[in-house]
Design a protein around this motif. Structure first.
Motif, PDB file in Angstrom:
ATOM      1  N   CYS A   5       0.953  -1.353   0.219  1.00  0.00           N
ATOM      2  CA  CYS A   5      -0.121   0.203  -0.092  1.00  0.00           C
ATOM      3  C   CYS A   5       0.661   1.523   0.204  1.00  0.00           C
ATOM      4  N   TYR A   6       0.911   1.930  -0.852  1.00  0.00           N
ATOM      5  CA  TYR A   6       1.351   3.226  -1.261  1.00  0.00           C
ATOM      6  C   TYR A   6       0.365   4.527  -0.885  1.00  0.00           C
ATOM      7  N   VAL A   7       0.612   5.005   0.437  1.00  0.00           N
ATOM      8  CA  VAL A   7       0.299   6.571   1.361  1.00  0.00           C
ATOM      9  C   VAL A   7       0.642   8.032   0.884  1.00  0.00           C
ATOM     10  N   PHE A   8       0.270   8.502  -0.222  1.00  0.00           N
ATOM     11  CA  PHE A   8       0.128   9.615  -0.393  1.00  0.00           C
ATOM     12  C   PHE A   8      -0.621  10.315   0.245  1.00  0.00           C
ATOM     13  N   LEU A   9      -0.344  11.561   0.785  1.00  0.00           N
ATOM     14  CA  LEU A   9      -1.418  12.959   1.572  1.00  0.00           C
ATOM     15  C   LEU A   9      -1.098  13.973   0.567  1.00  0.00           C
ATOM     16  N   LEU A  10      -2.166  14.218   0.060  1.00  0.00           N
ATOM     17  CA  LEU A  10      -2.494  15.219  -1.032  1.00  0.00           C
ATOM     18  C   LEU A  10      -3.365  15.755  -1.297  1.00  0.00           C
ATOM     19  N   LEU A  11      -2.615  17.456  -1.305  1.00  0.00           N
ATOM     20  CA  LEU A  11      -3.654  18.453  -1.217  1.00  0.00           C
ATOM     21  C   LEU A  11      -4.502  19.166  -2.092  1.00  0.00           C
ATOM     22  N   SER A  12      -4.427  20.219  -2.301  1.00  0.00           N
ATOM     23  CA  SER A  12      -5.406  21.310  -3.082  1.00  0.00           C
ATOM     24  C   SER A  12      -4.998  20.556  -5.036  1.00  0.00           C
ATOM     25  N   VAL A  13      -6.785  20.080  -5.276  1.00  0.00           N
ATOM     26  CA  VAL A  13      -6.324  20.144  -6.549  1.00  0.00           C
ATOM     27  C   VAL A  13      -5.940  20.857  -7.781  1.00  0.00           C
ATOM     28  N   SER A  14      -4.781  20.757  -8.974  1.00  0.00           N
ATOM     29  CA  SER A  14      -4.011  21.129  -9.366  1.00  0.00           C
ATOM     30  C   SER A  14      -4.271  21.442 -10.826  1.00  0.00           C
ATOM     31  N   ALA A  15      -4.302  22.784 -11.272  1.00  0.00           N
ATOM     32  CA  ALA A  15      -5.274  23.451 -11.974  1.00  0.00           C
ATOM     33  C   ALA A  15      -4.524  23.715 -13.584  1.00  0.00           C
ATOM     34  N   VAL A  16      -2.914  22.722 -13.118  1.00  0.00           N
ATOM     35  CA  VAL A  16      -2.311  22.799 -14.661  1.00  0.00           C
ATOM     36  C   VAL A  16      -2.758  21.871 -15.929  1.00  0.00           C
ATOM     37  N   SER A  17      -2.341  23.011 -16.819  1.00  0.00           N
ATOM     38  CA  SER A  17      -3.427  21.737 -18.137  1.00  0.00           C
ATOM     39  C   SER A  17      -2.143  21.425 -19.367  1.00  0.00           C
ATOM     40  N   PHE A  18      -1.840  20.729 -19.930  1.00  0.00           N
ATOM     41  CA  PHE A  18      -0.838  20.567 -20.794  1.00  0.00           C
ATOM     42  C   PHE A  18      -1.626  20.867 -22.265  1.00  0.00           C
ATOM     43  N   ALA A  19      -0.614  21.062 -22.898  1.00  0.00           N
ATOM     44  CA  ALA A  19      -1.710  20.710 -24.558  1.00  0.00           C
ATOM     45  C   ALA A  19      -0.838  19.410 -25.129  1.00  0.00           C
ATOM     46  N   GLY A  20      -0.192  18.781 -24.859  1.00  0.00           N
ATOM     47  CA  GLY A  20       0.274  17.367 -25.823  1.00  0.00           C
ATOM     48  C   GLY A  20      -1.369  16.667 -25.323  1.00  0.00           C
ATOM     49  N   ASN A  21      -0.230  15.293 -25.705  1.00  0.00           N
ATOM     50  CA  ASN A  21      -1.373  13.846 -25.445  1.00  0.00           C
ATOM     51  C   ASN A  21      -2.121  13.527 -24.155  1.00  0.00           C
ATOM     52  N   TYR A  22      -1.478  14.210 -22.906  1.00  0.00           N
ATOM     53  CA  TYR A  22      -1.923  13.609 -21.966  1.00  0.00           C
ATOM     54  C   TYR A  22      -2.157  15.091 -20.942  1.00  0.00           C
ATOM     55  N   LYS A  23      -3.097  15.235 -20.612  1.00  0.00           N
ATOM     56  CA  LYS A  23      -3.455  15.891 -19.192  1.00  0.00           C
ATOM     57  C   LYS A  23      -2.691  16.633 -18.163  1.00  0.00           C
ATOM     58  N   SER A  24      -1.876  16.264 -17.104  1.00  0.00           N
ATOM     59  CA  SER A  24      -0.779  16.941 -16.734  1.00  0.00           C
ATOM     60  C   SER A  24       0.453  16.602 -16.680  1.00  0.00           C
ATOM     61  N   PHE A  25       0.684  15.551 -17.598  1.00  0.00           N
ATOM     62  CA  PHE A  25       2.673  15.006 -18.425  1.00  0.00           C
ATOM     63  C   PHE A  25       2.236  15.169 -19.593  1.00  0.00           C
ATOM     64  N   LYS A  26       3.900  14.845 -20.047  1.00  0.00           N
ATOM     65  CA  LYS A  26       4.771  14.500 -21.422  1.00  0.00           C
ATOM     66  C   LYS A  26       4.876  13.446 -20.831  1.00  0.00           C
ATOM     67  N   VAL A  27       4.578  12.963 -22.394  1.00  0.00           N
ATOM     68  CA  VAL A  27       5.675  11.915 -22.299  1.00  0.00           C
ATOM     69  C   VAL A  27       7.413  11.674 -23.448  1.00  0.00           C
ATOM     70  N   SER A  28       8.108  11.116 -23.101  1.00  0.00           N
ATOM     71  CA  SER A  28       9.234  11.291 -24.176  1.00  0.00           C
ATOM     72  C   SER A  28       9.986   9.766 -24.617  1.00  0.00           C
ATOM     73  N   VAL A  29      10.515   9.899 -25.022  1.00  0.00           N
ATOM     74  CA  VAL A  29      11.654   8.732 -25.331  1.00  0.00           C
ATOM     75  C   VAL A  29      12.901   8.805 -25.607  1.00  0.00           C
ATOM     76  N   TYR A  30      13.690   8.479 -24.909  1.00  0.00           N
ATOM     77  CA  TYR A  30      14.371   8.887 -25.583  1.00  0.00           C
ATOM     78  C   TYR A  30      15.766   7.546 -25.387  1.00  0.00           C
ATOM     79  N   THR A  31      16.201   8.046 -27.134  1.00  0.00           N
ATOM     80  CA  THR A  31      16.898   6.889 -28.067  1.00  0.00           C
ATOM     81  C   THR A  31      18.809   7.805 -27.957  1.00  0.00           C
ATOM     82  N   ARG A  32      19.061   6.149 -28.313  1.00  0.00           N
ATOM     83  CA  ARG A  32      20.942   5.919 -27.731  1.00  0.00           C
ATOM     84  C   ARG A  32      21.486   6.817 -29.971  1.00  0.00           C
TER      85      ARG A  32
END
Length: 391
Positions: A5-32
């Motif tokens: 069980c992972y316990v995370f104490l979370l406070l206020s709702v974030s209003a951050v928005s992203f313009a990419g494929n996801y609502k609040s984060f980006k997904v990237s690929v690193y290439t050797r």
């Protein structure tokens, strides 16, 4: 079956928005650099990118310019950049400062004039092509050449290397790169073994301050292997590195390590990174996303079918894409399903908080202690400096 069980104490709702494929984060690929060099063949590039993009929504790709003395030519870098930009994918650069990774992670010797020249030229080469680039987590030194022994003198290896790598960062990477491209942002990616950084020159006291940003290695892989890292580190390291210089920890980083335990373990590392509110996650690496083939014998865990968060059978169902129906084949689909699931709610979570814990710079002893606390359900919040308000 063990249930953690992972316990995370979370406070206020974030209003951050992203313009990419996801609502609040980006997904990237690193290439050797090895795979970037292959991108001179557009047929290979188009074929392999389809494997990834049909199974995973990607916002950004990092193209490495150097690894193991392989320097990707200008023309190949520009061709690869154009390929991804034409498809709406952001493009950044990357550098791995290794002489020979296969030879016990052989590093550069940063007091050797010839090596210093190469390090500087690689930074300049990269800055020509990109407005931001990541130093993969080999910007340290284990070199004990005669030159290094003489330069060290009476200092301990820790004293010598932490000073040396701070100087090398400023004089061989940051200043030369910014002279070529004044707007370039240089990011140092720190690996997951932070309790032992100082011995090889990683300096958490100076590094986060002189680089434009940091990146966090959230790969915990298989806890039974040599590193013996606890799963909670995938969450905790994001919070710790963010506290080194608030607002400058740009993301987490996970590879395929640990997938031998089942794809639940891979998905867990991605989710823990996102629960820590990382704004971006880099998947290492392009070759793994096209090359780690899905195998139910290895990757479908015995507890599947019991309503677990990661559903292997659901993940294996065909998906509809612009190219028609696609049957999941590689690690990329696991990542795609994992991100789609957490994207539905992680943007609603506030800033993580926890029990404040003091870990001084370059301190030793009780390796990764806070991660063990996290594994028993105590939310941790690590700081490098003690302050009376940190209670």
């Amino acid at each position: 079956m063990k249930r953690t069980c992972y316990v995370f104490l979370l406070l206020s709702v974030s209003a951050v928005s992203f313009a990419g494929n996801y609502k609040s984060f980006k997904v990237s690929v690193y290439t050797r650099a090895y795979e970037v060099e292959k991108m001179k063949d557009l047929h290979w590039l188009d074929f392999t990118w389809a494997i990834i993009s049909d199974q995973l929504k990607v916002d950004k790709i990092y193209l490495e310019t150097h690894r193991d003395l392989l320097i990707v030519p200008d023309a190949t870098l520009e061709q690869a950049k154009k390929f991804f930009l034409d498809r709406g994918i952001e493009v950044g650069g990357g550098i791995t400062y290794t002489i020979n990774e296969a030879n016990s992670f052989e590093t550069f010797c940063y007091s050797d004039p010839e090596h210093r020249k190469m390090v500087r030229e690689i930074a300049e080469h990269t800055a020509k092509h990109f407005d931001d680039f990541i130093l993969d987590d080999f910007f340290f030194t284990s070199c004990k050449s005669d030159i290094e022994i003489k330069a060290k003198g009476a200092q301990s290896w820790t004293e010598y290397r932490t000073k040396l790598m701070t100087e090398a960062a400023q004089e061989l990477v940051i200043k030369p790169a910014k002279k070529i491209n004044p707007k370039v942002k240089i990011i140092i990616k720190y690996p997951n073994w932070y309790d032992h950084f100082q011995g090889l020159g990683f300096n958490l006291n100076t590094g986060p301050q002189i680089f434009d940003a940091v990146w966090s290695g959230t790969e915990t892989r298989d806890p039974a292997t040599a590193q013996h890292l606890q799963n909670y580190l995938s969450y905790n390291i994001i919070r710790y590195f963010d506290n080194l210089r608030p607002g400058h920890n740009l993301g987490g980083w996970v590879d395929a390590g640990g997938s031998n335990l089942g794809m639940d373990r891979y998905a867990e590392q991605l989710w823990l990174t996102m629960f820590a509110k990382a704004p971006e996650i880099a998947l290492f690496a392009y070759n793994q996303l096209i090359g780690v083939a899905l195998s139910p014998e290895m990757h479908r865990t015995p507890w599947q079918g019991q309503g677990t968060s990661f559903d292997y059978d659901e993940m294996m169902k065909p998906v509809q894409t612009a190219h028609g129906e696609v049957v999941p084949t590689t690690l990329a689909r696991v990542a795609g399903v994992t991100f789609d699931k957490i994207d539905g709610f992680v943007h609603k979570l506030g800033k993580p908080v926890g029990i404040k814990s003091y870990k001084p710079f370059h301190s030793l002893g009780d390796d990764f202690l806070q991660n063990y606390f996290g594994m028993i359900g105590l939310p941790m919040d690590m700081y490098p400096n003690f302050q009376p308000t940190n209670r």
